[in-house]
Structures are given as structure tokens and as C-alpha cells.
Design an enzyme around this catalytic site. Structure first.
Site, PDB file in Angstrom:
ATOM      1  N   HIS A 120      -1.036  16.082 -76.140  1.00  0.00           N
ATOM      2  CA  HIS A 120      -1.692  16.629 -75.042  1.00  0.00           C
ATOM      3  C   HIS A 120      -0.526  16.995 -74.473  1.00  0.00           C
ATOM      4  O   HIS A 120       0.159  17.621 -74.221  1.00  0.00           O
ATOM      5  CB  HIS A 120      -1.084  15.132 -74.416  1.00  0.00           C
ATOM      6  CG  HIS A 120      -1.580  15.440 -71.929  1.00  0.00           C
ATOM      7  ND1 HIS A 120      -2.202  15.981 -72.137  1.00  0.00           N
ATOM      8  CD2 HIS A 120      -0.186  14.830 -71.720  1.00  0.00           C
ATOM      9  CE1 HIS A 120      -2.292  15.479 -70.664  1.00  0.00           C
ATOM     10  NE2 HIS A 120      -0.983  15.498 -70.391  1.00  0.00           N
TER      11      HIS A 120
ATOM     12  N   HIS B  18      -3.735  17.349 -88.879  1.00  0.00           N
ATOM     13  CA  HIS B  18      -3.719  18.645 -87.332  1.00  0.00           C
ATOM     14  C   HIS B  18      -3.186  17.186 -86.703  1.00  0.00           C
ATOM     15  O   HIS B  18      -3.978  16.058 -86.348  1.00  0.00           O
ATOM     16  CB  HIS B  18      -5.035  18.748 -87.157  1.00  0.00           C
ATOM     17  CG  HIS B  18      -5.827  19.886 -88.170  1.00  0.00           C
ATOM     18  ND1 HIS B  18      -5.970  20.847 -88.582  1.00  0.00           N
ATOM     19  CD2 HIS B  18      -6.531  18.967 -88.428  1.00  0.00           C
ATOM     20  CE1 HIS B  18      -6.591  21.070 -89.223  1.00  0.00           C
ATOM     21  NE2 HIS B  18      -7.174  20.438 -90.032  1.00  0.00           N
TER      22      HIS B  18
END
Length: 463
Positions: free
Chosen positions: A338, A334
């Protein structure tokens, strides 16, 4: 011959890392995350495009070009209609914020998230050995860590650290500090609190490169609980397996691409230049050169050496092809990116060859909560958990960028199946929406019509 040497060096480095992990006491340097709590403000703090327009109209320094720029930016930012704004801005005090405004903004995030964190974990404030708070734009006396210690009456020998000026990637810097402290303090508990002081730093001038921060940043934050006590392994959510920090501040363009300054009229704010994307890409490349050998299997490292050799021969642009020819999912499952803005998410996705499924958590976080600075990564992680994506043994690649210019990345191993809806609980059924197009795009579409440039601001009704 050069290619063969590069492959040989990669192989030796890979073997060296594996030996270090096996024989240099990794067991005693573990870092487990037991819990994390993201902040959600009250509904009276929500700010949609229409209310944003009313806030913009209060700035009498702006002319037609500036209003047009702001409206175009707002409707194309990828930010939705339910993000949260600082209380003093909602109340119209953005030009004259007080210290009380700033401290109340911090208290809301600190005590809401920490109260929930202590209640959920069963760990009391008096058991905390290490406390790290990162808030870039506020550094009062006594410090923010002292404020928390006083509120919860924490023990006198607690190790407290207050980080300022570290930008959007400060969370991972704080976690790295905790990791280093864990080498000294055995069987300890640590808390990291990540948020930002936006209310007192609202830009009230008319420099377009500084107005962007008002469009992107929103209220938010997160508190996290860590331990290096192996007895708590079965209670942990994640285990930190790798963390690499890169600082590109020696480059003048990178240093100045995201910087706090005063404009020509003396208004303080953040200047975001067009060099930011390039600085992020360059810092990202440097970081990956260190991180990838730690997380990818040997056959992928050999492929990486081949690709890098081709880049150097062809002088390929540094912004492109970071992940070309690499199967990053052989090392991670995964991608927690940000949510700094659409350009950041798109850039990372393109350079690593990620799918829309991989980018969905970051895009949805930007849409629902905006850019909450250092706290943003944890909303992305929360989305993955709420969507029941995180299964035992999965590896999460966390990617962050910050002023300086910094790129700080890490990898977490999921310790058990996770499915807590957390901060997404009341809206998870709405995500992902059918479209991220701003509902006011059509309403404010006239701003792109150059034939209306004769209009004056006072002639326009934004309600």
C-alpha cells in the site's frame, strides 16, 4: 524443549492446511480476477508543489509554523508533480463543498473505470451478480451501489453491498466479501469498486496532525471484475490463493492513531498520530502469523519458528526483524505494498528485508499518483504489469493497512504473462526517474532557516 514443541506445532499446522486445501473443495471456492481498471483524472486536475502552495495559502487559519510544516512535508513526502486533486479543491471550494461536488467526484471514478472494465472484458452490466462499493467518507441515500445499478440498469436480483469507514485497506475487505459470496452463488460475476471521497473532506484547520492528510491523499480509484466460474480460468489475470484480515481495534492507541475528528475550532478532518507506525507493525505481525503458514514451504516455517522463539526470548522490538532469517521469496515473488507514504513503504521494506527492486512499484505509485486510499494497491499492481514483471505462475503478496486499525493481506497467483501498460501507459518510459527528490526542494529550502522566522506569511511570494 520449547523450541522443539514450536517446530512440531508448525509442522502439524502445515500438514493440516495442505489436507484442507486438497479435500475440502477448493475448486468450488475459487476467486479469479478477470480485469481491473484504475482511474486517471484529466490534466486540469493535476496538482504540483507550486499549485499546492497556492492552495495552502488560501487557508487563512494557518500561521508561519503551520505553513512551514506543510511546505516541509510536501517537499519530503515522496509525492511527485503530477498527482490529481479533487475538482472542488482545484476550483477553490474546499471550505464549502456541496453534495453535488461529492457525487460528481464519485461518478468520475465509477463510470470511467466501469465503462472501460465492461468494454475490455466483454461482460455486460446485466451479467453482474454481486456489486461491492467501498468509499469510507461518503454514504448518501440512495447508496453508491444503487447509483451504479441505476446507471447501468443492472438486474433486480443483484446482491449489492456498500462499505463505509473501512479506510485504506477496504479493497481487500470488499474482495473477502466477494469470496464469501462466491461460496453461496456459483458461476457468478462480481464487481468491486474502490475509491475515496476526498473533496468534501479537505481539512481547513491548523492542527498539524490533521494537515498531513491534505499532503498525502490524492484522487484515484479502481474497479475490478471477479468470477468463480472455472470456465473463465483461461481468461483470468489472477487467482486469489490466500487472504487474511487482522483487526487491532481493541488496542486504544491503534484505534486512535488514524481517526476522523473535529479540531478545537470545529474543522473536521483526519488525525494521524505518531502511534500509527507502531500500530501498523503490531497488526502486521499478527497477520503474518496466520498468513505465512499458508504461503511458505515447510522448511521456511521451521525457520520462522526458530526466529520467533528467539524474539520471545530476547524481547526484540516488535518494529524490527519481522522477516529476519526468513526467505519470503520462497513463497512469493512480488510485493504489492500500500503506497500510504514513505514511512509505510520504508517500514514494510525494513521489516521484511526487501530490496529496492521490491519496493520500487510502491515508491513509484506514491510518486506518480499519491496515496489514493483503498485504490492505491491496484496502481502498484498496474506498475508491475506495465514493467512486464508478472509472469505465469508468479505469486504476488498484497499488503494493506487501514484505520481501525486494520492490516489486510492476500496472495494472488498470476494466471498468464501480463504486460498491459494500463494506467501507466503515458508515463512508463519515465519510471523509475533518476531521483525522487522534489524539484522545489531547493526553491523552498529557506523554510528550514530559523533566522527567517521573523517573516510574515503576507511577505512571502510562493509563485
Amino acid at each position: 524443549m520449547e523450541l522443539f514443541i514450536a517446530i512440531y506445532i508448525v509442522f502439524l499446522f502445515y500438514v493440516f492446511i495442505r489436507l484442507c486445501k486438497r479435500f475440502l473443495g477448493q475448486k468450488n471456492n475459487c476467486c479469479y480476477m478477470l480485469n481491473y481498471e484504475c482511474y486517471k483524472a484529466t490534466n486540469d486536475r493535476k496538482v504540483d508543489t507550486e499549485s499546492s502552495c497556492r492552495i495552502v495559502l488560501r487557508n487563512k487559519n494557518l500561521g508561519w509554523d503551520e505553513y512551514k510544516f506543510l511546505l516541509k512535508t510536501m517537499v519530503s513526502s515522496g509525492i511527485g508533480e503530477e498527482t490529481y486533486c479533487p475538482k472542488n479543491v482545484i476550483m477553490g471550494r474546499e471550505e464549502n463543498p456541496s453534495l453535488i461536488d461529492s457525487l460528481e467526484e464519485m461518478d468520475d471514478v465509477f463510470f470511467d473505470t466501469l465503462d472501460n472494465l465492461f468494454a475490455k472484458s466483454g461482460i455486460s452490466p446485466q451479467e453482474i451478480d454481486i456489486l461491492v462499493v467501498n468509499v469510507s467518507l461518503l454514504s448518501p441515500v440512495p447508496s453508491l451501489t444503487a447509483r451504479i445499478i441505476n446507471r447501468y440498469k443492472m438486474k433486480s436480483d443483484i446482491k449489492a453491498f456498500n462499505l463505509s469507514g473501512m479506510g485504506c485497506s477496504a479493497s481487500l475487505i470488499a474482495i473477502d466479501l466477494v469470496r464469501q459470496q462466491f461460496k453461496i452463488h456459483k458461476e457468478a460475476f462480481a464487481i468491486v469498486v474502490s475509491t475515496e471521497s476526498f473533496g468534501a473532506n479537505w481539512y481547513c484547520g491548523k492542527d498539524k496532525s490533521m494537515m498531513l492528510s491534505n499532503c498525502l491523499f490524492r484522487s484515484g480509484g479502481c474497479s475490478m471484475l471477479f468470477t468463480n466460474n472455472p470456465d473463465f480460468k483461461h481468461r483470468a489475470l489472477f487467482k486469489l490463493t490466500s487472504l487474511v484480515r487482522t483487526h487491532f481495534g481493541s488496542n486504544d492507541e491503534a484505534y486512535e492513531c488514524c481517526i476522523q475528528v473535529e479540531d478545537d475550532q470545529g474543522y473536521p478532518g483526519f488525525r494521524l498520530t505518531k502511534k500509527l507506525t507502531k500500530a501498523a507493525a503490531q497488526a502486521f505481525i499478527i497477520n503474518l502469523r496466520v498468513l505465512l503458514p499458508k504461503i511458505l514451504p515447510l522448511w521456511e516455517l521451521i525457520q520462522y519458528a526458530v526466529v520467533y522463539h528467539r524474539w520471545s526470548k530476547e524481547n526484540s522490538p516488535i518494529l524490527e526483524g519481522v522477516g529476519e532469517g526468513l526467505n519470503l521469496k520462497s513463497g512469493v515473488d512480488h510485493f504489492c505494498i500500500h503506497p500510504g507514504g514513505r514511512a509505510v513503504i520504508d517500514g514494510v521494506g525494513k521489516s521484511l528485508g526487501l530490496t529496492e527492486y521490491d519496493l520500487e512499484p510502491a515508491r513509484m505509485t506514491l510518486h506518480r499518483f499519491g496515496n489514493t486510499s483503498a485504490g492505491g494497491l491496484w496502481y502498484v499492481l498496474g506498475y508491475m504489469e506495465a514493467k512486464k514483471r508478472l509472469k505465469k505462475g508468479d505469486r504476488v503478496f498484497m499488503i494493506s493497512f487501514g484505520a481501525g486499525f486494520k492490516c489486510n493481506n492476500c496472495v494472488w497467483q498470476v494466471m498468464r504473462d501480463l504486460e498491459d501498460a494500463n494506467v501507466w501507459k503515458d508515463c512508463m518510459d519515465k519510471y523509475p526517474p533518476k531521483t525522487l527528490t522534489n524539484p522545489f526542494t531547493e526553491k523552498y529550502g529557506w523554510i528550514n532557516d530559523e533566522r527567517l522566522s521573523f517573516l510574515r506569511i503576507e511577505d512571502i511570494d510562493f509563485s
